[in-house]
Scaffold this active site. Sequence first.
Site, PDB file in Angstrom:
ATOM      1  N   ASP A 145       0.846  -1.195   0.000  1.00 26.18           N
ATOM      2  CA  ASP A 145       0.000   0.000   0.000  1.00 26.18           C
ATOM      3  C   ASP A 145       0.879   1.243   0.000  1.00 26.18           C
ATOM      4  O   ASP A 145       1.737   1.415   0.865  1.00 26.18           O
ATOM      5  CB  ASP A 145      -0.886   0.017   1.246  1.00 26.18           C
ATOM      6  CG  ASP A 145      -1.616   1.345   1.407  1.00 26.18           C
ATOM      7  OD1 ASP A 145      -2.641   1.532   0.731  1.00 26.18           O
ATOM      8  OD2 ASP A 145      -1.141   2.197   2.187  1.00 26.18           O
TER       9      ASP A 145
ATOM     10  N   TYR B 146       2.658  10.112  -0.531  1.00 27.31           N
ATOM     11  CA  TYR B 146       3.816   9.608   0.193  1.00 27.31           C
ATOM     12  C   TYR B 146       5.120   9.867  -0.571  1.00 27.31           C
ATOM     13  O   TYR B 146       6.203   9.745   0.007  1.00 27.31           O
ATOM     14  CB  TYR B 146       3.712   8.099   0.444  1.00 27.31           C
ATOM     15  CG  TYR B 146       2.521   7.621   1.225  1.00 27.31           C
ATOM     16  CD1 TYR B 146       1.678   8.511   1.905  1.00 27.31           C
ATOM     17  CD2 TYR B 146       2.220   6.269   1.284  1.00 27.31           C
ATOM     18  CE1 TYR B 146       0.575   8.051   2.607  1.00 27.31           C
ATOM     19  CE2 TYR B 146       1.125   5.800   1.992  1.00 27.31           C
ATOM     20  CZ  TYR B 146       0.301   6.688   2.646  1.00 27.31           C
ATOM     21  OH  TYR B 146      -0.786   6.217   3.337  1.00 27.31           O
TER      22      TYR B 146
END
Length: 292
Positions: free
Chosen positions: A44, A49
């Site tokens: 994931d 990010y």
Amino acid sequence: MTDHLTLNNGVEMPAIGFGVFQTPPAETADPVASALDVGYRLIDTAAAYANERGVGDAVRASGLARAEVFLESKVWISDYGYDQTLHAFEKSARKLQTDVIDLFILHQALPGDFERTIAAYRALETLLADGRVRAIGVSNFMVEHLRALLESTDVVPAVNQIEVHPYFQQRDVQAFGAEHGILTQAWSPIGGITAYRGGTKSTFDDPTLVEIAANHGKSAAQVMLRWHIQQGVQAIPKSVNPSRIAENFDVFDFALSADETARIDALDTGVRGGPEPEMITLETFGRDIPES
């Protein structure tokens, strides 16, 4: 419980995945490689990010066939809107070095601009219809957001990824999801956020969890992950430590009793560790997602 869960469109996903939230981009490939070596088959990540490329590098270097690894990523709010979200998929797919993303989800609701959120989700529906993604979903959506989404779109989300751990269980959101066939996926499933956000209590030191863990010869983290599995909740623990990565995957050889499960259920404090979903705005949380 099995080591896989079936989504509402028939797609199977591993019950335990590996998360890379806050893993520095330049350091992402190594822990993902460790996870894949241990046996994790769901990774994931998210556009926000900034480490999708590291995930893609590790998957490619693993020697595993692409179909063996379930890749999940998220669209950040800055890329909401129909055309913008279609382009967000292209950016993520390039970084992940894949043509198809297994699960593609909206990272947050935008409560103050929900039409933009709906437009983004309609783009996910198009990607699903075109075979560019295998399943679609949302993250950090509360009941009111899910209800509004279901009223305005055609495809029921396969997943709602939310903060869930023994200290914050969001039973109302989980129940609404279950009623509509939406799988709950837990971020911070072992309560890491209770440790690094400076709270007075951490799940890792909780006496109830420590006692149950000792009874099984396991760690508190393993007990929490088993708790998720037995409730049909998908979990994505995160670590950069190879021994912890392996430990978090070693949760399929024991079971919690009904009494132990009830004792863990009773730990809920109702205190959220992450940001309040109603506070998410482009002005406060918007950021540009680079092309590569």
